[in-house]
Design a protein around this motif. Structure first.
Motif, PDB file in Angstrom:
ATOM      1  N   TYR A 158       0.831  -1.213   0.000  1.00 17.93           N
ATOM      2  CA  TYR A 158       0.000   0.000   0.000  1.00 17.93           C
ATOM      3  C   TYR A 158       0.859   1.253   0.000  1.00 17.93           C
ATOM      4  CZ  TYR A 158      -4.389  -2.509   0.740  1.00 17.93           C
ATOM      5  OH  TYR A 158      -5.479  -3.302   0.593  1.00 17.93           O
ATOM      6  N   THR A 159       1.988   1.216   0.698  1.00 19.76           N
ATOM      7  CA  THR A 159       2.887   2.366   0.721  1.00 19.76           C
ATOM      8  C   THR A 159       3.436   2.639  -0.675  1.00 19.76           C
ATOM      9  OG1 THR A 159       3.474   1.925   3.008  1.00 19.76           O
ATOM     10  CG2 THR A 159       4.989   3.316   1.766  1.00 19.76           C
ATOM     11  N   LEU A 160       3.804   1.589  -1.398  1.00 22.99           N
ATOM     12  CA  LEU A 160       4.301   1.764  -2.764  1.00 22.99           C
ATOM     13  C   LEU A 160       3.217   2.322  -3.679  1.00 22.99           C
ATOM     14  CD1 LEU A 160       6.439  -1.468  -3.211  1.00 22.99           C
ATOM     15  CD2 LEU A 160       7.248   0.862  -2.785  1.00 22.99           C
ATOM     16  N   LEU A 161       1.995   1.800  -3.536  1.00 18.66           N
ATOM     17  CA  LEU A 161       0.880   2.313  -4.340  1.00 18.66           C
ATOM     18  C   LEU A 161       0.574   3.758  -3.972  1.00 18.66           C
ATOM     19  CD1 LEU A 161      -1.500  -0.771  -4.204  1.00 18.66           C
ATOM     20  CD2 LEU A 161      -0.271   0.071  -6.210  1.00 18.66           C
ATOM     21  N   ASP A 162       0.617   4.030  -2.688  1.00 15.93           N
ATOM     22  CA  ASP A 162       0.371   5.378  -2.189  1.00 15.93           C
ATOM     23  C   ASP A 162       1.404   6.361  -2.747  1.00 15.93           C
ATOM     24  OD1 ASP A 162      -1.263   6.994  -0.519  1.00 15.93           O
ATOM     25  OD2 ASP A 162       0.296   6.990   1.018  1.00 15.93           O
ATOM     26  N   LEU A 163       2.658   5.985  -2.726  1.00 18.35           N
ATOM     27  CA  LEU A 163       3.727   6.831  -3.241  1.00 18.35           C
ATOM     28  C   LEU A 163       3.541   7.098  -4.729  1.00 18.35           C
ATOM     29  CD1 LEU A 163       6.427   8.296  -2.870  1.00 18.35           C
ATOM     30  CD2 LEU A 163       7.571   6.117  -3.337  1.00 18.35           C
ATOM     31  N   ASP A 164       3.174   6.067  -5.470  1.00 18.52           N
ATOM     32  CA  ASP A 164       2.952   6.222  -6.911  1.00 18.52           C
ATOM     33  C   ASP A 164       1.840   7.229  -7.176  1.00 18.52           C
ATOM     34  OD1 ASP A 164       3.286   5.512  -9.710  1.00 18.52           O
ATOM     35  OD2 ASP A 164       1.375   4.455  -9.517  1.00 18.52           O
TER      36      ASP A 164
END
Length: 163
Positions: A87-93
């Motif tokens: 979720y953090t990676l998706l959030d950052l994107d």
């Protein structure tokens, strides 16, 4: 697939002296699909590869390739730390897609683009599509996390979910 009686055998396993919780074996998943869905091994492997690419399941070895063999996988939702990382990676994107102008427009009451007409919420959304998508994403995550917290009935279990 997740049914405790008729689904896959999901349990704690060891590989190379490392322990992994709530895992299943790739070949057992293929067997289960063939039997329960009445499809060929090739079709089952293809479906499970799609599950892997959609991040429904996760490859413990992090090779990100589904193998019809003694390869361990876990359901993404069973591994909270892994889910948080994803979720953090998706959030950052999503966050990186927000343009500086969108942040400016989000705070303006009047827009120079619309001859200083007062901006409605929908006009702001049109001027700030990435920011609006990010806010919607955050709200969706908050609802999802809240649901996971309140799902257990016992307060101790809820506290464990929060931790």
């Amino acid at each position: 697939m997740r049914d405790p009686i008729s689904g896959l055998s999901v349990k704690d396993r060891k590989i190379k002296m490392k322990s992994f919780s709530k895992c299943f074996v790739g070949s057992e998943a293929v067997d289960w699909f063939c039997k329960s869905q009445n499809v060929s091994r090739e079709t089952s492997v293809s479906i499970l590869k799609q599950f892997l690419s959609l991040r429904i399941i996760y490859d413990i070895s992090e090779e990100n390739e589904f193998v019809d063999g003694q390869h361990f996988y876990t359901f993404m939702e069973d591994n909270m730390e892994l889910m948080a990382h994803q979720y953090t990676l998706l959030d950052l994107d999503r966050f990186q897609q927000i343009l500086p102008s969108e942040i400016l427009y989000a705070h303006l009451k009047y827009s120079p683009q619309f001859h200083y007409e007062k901006l409605s919420a929908s006009m702001r959304g049109d001027l700030c599509p990435n920011l609006s998508a990010y806010v919607d994403w955050c709200n969706q995550m908050i609802r999802s996390i809240s649901t996971q917290i309140i799902k257990p009935k016992e307060p101790k279990v809820r506290a464990d979910v929060i931790e």
